[in-house]
Design a protein around this motif. Structure first.
Motif, short mmCIF file in Angstrom:
data_model
loop_
_atom_site.label_atom_id
_atom_site.label_comp_id
_atom_site.label_asym_id
_atom_site.label_seq_id
_atom_site.Cartn_x
_atom_site.Cartn_y
_atom_site.Cartn_z
N ARG A 151 -5.42 5.36 -4.18
CA ARG A 151 -4.18 4.61 -3.93
C ARG A 151 -2.98 5.56 -3.84
NH1 ARG A 151 -5.20 -0.99 -5.32
NH2 ARG A 151 -6.97 -1.05 -6.72
N ALA A 152 -2.92 6.52 -4.76
CA ALA A 152 -1.80 7.47 -4.80
C ALA A 152 -1.70 8.26 -3.50
CB ALA A 152 -1.94 8.42 -5.99
N TYR A 153 -2.84 8.49 -2.86
CA TYR A 153 -2.87 9.26 -1.61
C TYR A 153 -2.84 8.35 -0.38
CZ TYR A 153 -4.27 13.03 -4.79
OH TYR A 153 -4.34 13.95 -5.81
N GLY A 154 -2.75 7.04 -0.60
CA GLY A 154 -2.65 6.09 0.51
C GLY A 154 -3.93 5.87 1.27
N ILE A 155 -5.09 6.08 0.62
CA ILE A 155 -6.36 5.93 1.34
C ILE A 155 -7.29 4.91 0.66
CG2 ILE A 155 -6.29 8.17 2.48
CD1 ILE A 155 -8.21 9.22 0.28
N PHE A 156 -6.72 4.00 -0.13
CA PHE A 156 -7.53 2.97 -0.77
C PHE A 156 -7.57 1.74 0.12
CE2 PHE A 156 -8.36 -0.51 -3.79
CZ PHE A 156 -9.48 0.00 -4.43
N LYS A 157 -8.76 1.20 0.33
CA LYS A 157 -8.95 0.01 1.16
C LYS A 157 -9.00 -1.21 0.23
CE LYS A 157 -11.98 0.70 4.57
NZ LYS A 157 -13.23 1.17 5.23
N GLU A 158 -7.89 -1.91 0.12
CA GLU A 158 -7.77 -3.04 -0.81
C GLU A 158 -8.86 -4.09 -0.61
OE1 GLU A 158 -5.86 -3.50 -3.45
OE2 GLU A 158 -4.64 -1.71 -3.16
N LYS A 159 -9.08 -4.47 0.62
CA LYS A 159 -10.02 -5.55 0.92
C LYS A 159 -11.43 -5.21 0.44
CE LYS A 159 -11.68 -8.34 4.77
NZ LYS A 159 -11.78 -8.40 6.22
N GLU A 160 -11.86 -3.97 0.66
CA GLU A 160 -13.21 -3.55 0.28
C GLU A 160 -13.29 -3.00 -1.14
OE1 GLU A 160 -11.56 -2.53 2.99
OE2 GLU A 160 -12.76 -2.96 4.76
N GLY A 161 -12.15 -2.59 -1.70
CA GLY A 161 -12.15 -2.04 -3.06
C GLY A 161 -12.69 -0.63 -3.16
N VAL A 162 -12.63 0.12 -2.05
CA VAL A 162 -13.13 1.50 -2.01
C VAL A 162 -12.11 2.38 -1.29
CG1 VAL A 162 -15.55 0.80 -2.02
CG2 VAL A 162 -14.40 1.20 0.17
N SER A 163 -12.32 3.69 -1.39
CA SER A 163 -11.45 4.61 -0.62
C SER A 163 -11.96 4.71 0.80
CB SER A 163 -11.44 6.00 -1.27
OG SER A 163 -12.65 6.69 -0.99
N MET B 115 0.84 -1.19 0.00
CA MET B 115 0.00 0.00 0.00
C MET B 115 0.88 1.25 0.00
SD MET B 115 -3.19 0.91 2.40
CE MET B 115 -3.68 2.59 2.65
N THR B 116 0.42 2.25 -0.70
CA THR B 116 1.14 3.52 -0.78
C THR B 116 1.04 4.23 0.57
OG1 THR B 116 0.33 3.63 -3.04
CG2 THR B 116 1.33 5.61 -2.17
N GLU B 117 2.08 4.99 0.88
CA GLU B 117 2.08 5.78 2.10
C GLU B 117 1.02 6.87 2.02
OE1 GLU B 117 5.48 8.24 4.03
OE2 GLU B 117 6.26 6.23 3.60
N GLU B 118 0.39 7.15 3.16
CA GLU B 118 -0.62 8.21 3.20
C GLU B 118 0.00 9.57 2.92
OE1 GLU B 118 -2.70 8.32 6.93
OE2 GLU B 118 -3.79 6.49 6.47
N ILE B 119 -0.79 10.40 2.28
CA ILE B 119 -0.37 11.77 2.02
C ILE B 119 -0.23 12.49 3.37
CG2 ILE B 119 -2.74 12.65 1.79
CD1 ILE B 119 -1.51 14.17 -0.71
N ARG B 120 0.64 13.48 3.40
CA ARG B 120 0.87 14.21 4.66
C ARG B 120 0.71 15.71 4.45
NH1 ARG B 120 5.60 10.58 5.47
NH2 ARG B 120 4.92 9.07 7.05
N VAL B 121 0.31 16.37 5.52
CA VAL B 121 0.22 17.83 5.51
C VAL B 121 1.61 18.38 5.20
CG1 VAL B 121 -0.18 19.87 6.94
CG2 VAL B 121 -1.76 17.93 7.06
N GLY B 122 1.67 19.38 4.32
CA GLY B 122 2.93 20.00 3.92
C GLY B 122 3.45 19.49 2.59
N GLU B 123 3.00 18.30 2.17
CA GLU B 123 3.44 17.75 0.88
C GLU B 123 2.71 18.43 -0.27
OE1 GLU B 123 4.35 13.11 2.09
OE2 GLU B 123 2.50 13.55 1.00
N THR B 124 3.35 18.42 -1.43
CA THR B 124 2.66 18.84 -2.65
C THR B 124 1.86 17.64 -3.12
OG1 THR B 124 4.40 20.39 -3.22
CG2 THR B 124 2.96 19.67 -5.01
N ILE B 125 0.61 17.87 -3.46
CA ILE B 125 -0.27 16.77 -3.83
C ILE B 125 0.07 16.27 -5.23
CG2 ILE B 125 -2.15 18.10 -4.86
CD1 ILE B 125 -3.90 16.17 -2.89
#
Length: 153
Positions: free
Chosen positions: A105-117, A1-11
């Protein structure tokens, strides 16, 4: 899984289509704040309340130089029917359907098991830097007042 996005990062940039099949390019919104309001699935109660709260506050978002975007993995025809059902005319519902959940996925908030964000709000400033990121339990409606307070700062 991708790392979650963080405050301060460029999206990370993306291109997605909305309920009218119009392409939305995130980086075209430079100069405005953007609220990326992720919800697991259309046609569910809490997700409907979340998207209606964006629509009900669209004038306030305009005053705050902010573009709110609703994002889920639902396909475009479903997004179109759902927007019509909810009476949403101002807010763009973006489809992260294919490649399935690519933006989540790119922002690290995809739930693989459920197939949703995850249910999450990400606010970026006028220069595409993340200034707010919060995930919510699936059953919890994000507090729109919390979002507007962040945008007023």
């Amino acid at each position: 899984m991708t790392e979650e996005i963080r405050v301060g990062e460029t999206i990370q940039d993306f291109r997605l289509r909305d309920q009218k099949r119009e392409e939305m390019h995130l980086y075209d919104l430079k100069g405005k704040k953007v609220l990326l309001s992720f919800h697991p699935l259309a046609w569910t109660q809490v997700c409907a309340q979340q998207m209606k709260s964006l629509e009900e506050n669209h004038e306030l978002f305009t005053e705050l130089n902010t573009v709110p975007l609703g994002i889920s993995v639902d396909p475009i025809p479903s997004k179109k029917a759902w927007a019509r059902e909810l009476g949403v005319t101002h807010i763009k519902f973006l489809s992260d359907f294919w490649p399935h959940g690519e933006v989540a996925r790119a922002y690290g908030i995809f739930k693989e098991k459920e197939g949703v964000s995850e249910r999450a709000n990400i606010i970026i400033d006028e220069n595409q830097r993340v200034i707010f990121f919060k995930k919510y339990p699936g059953h919890e409606l994000p507090d729109i007042k919390e979002i507007t307070e962040i945008l007023r700062k």
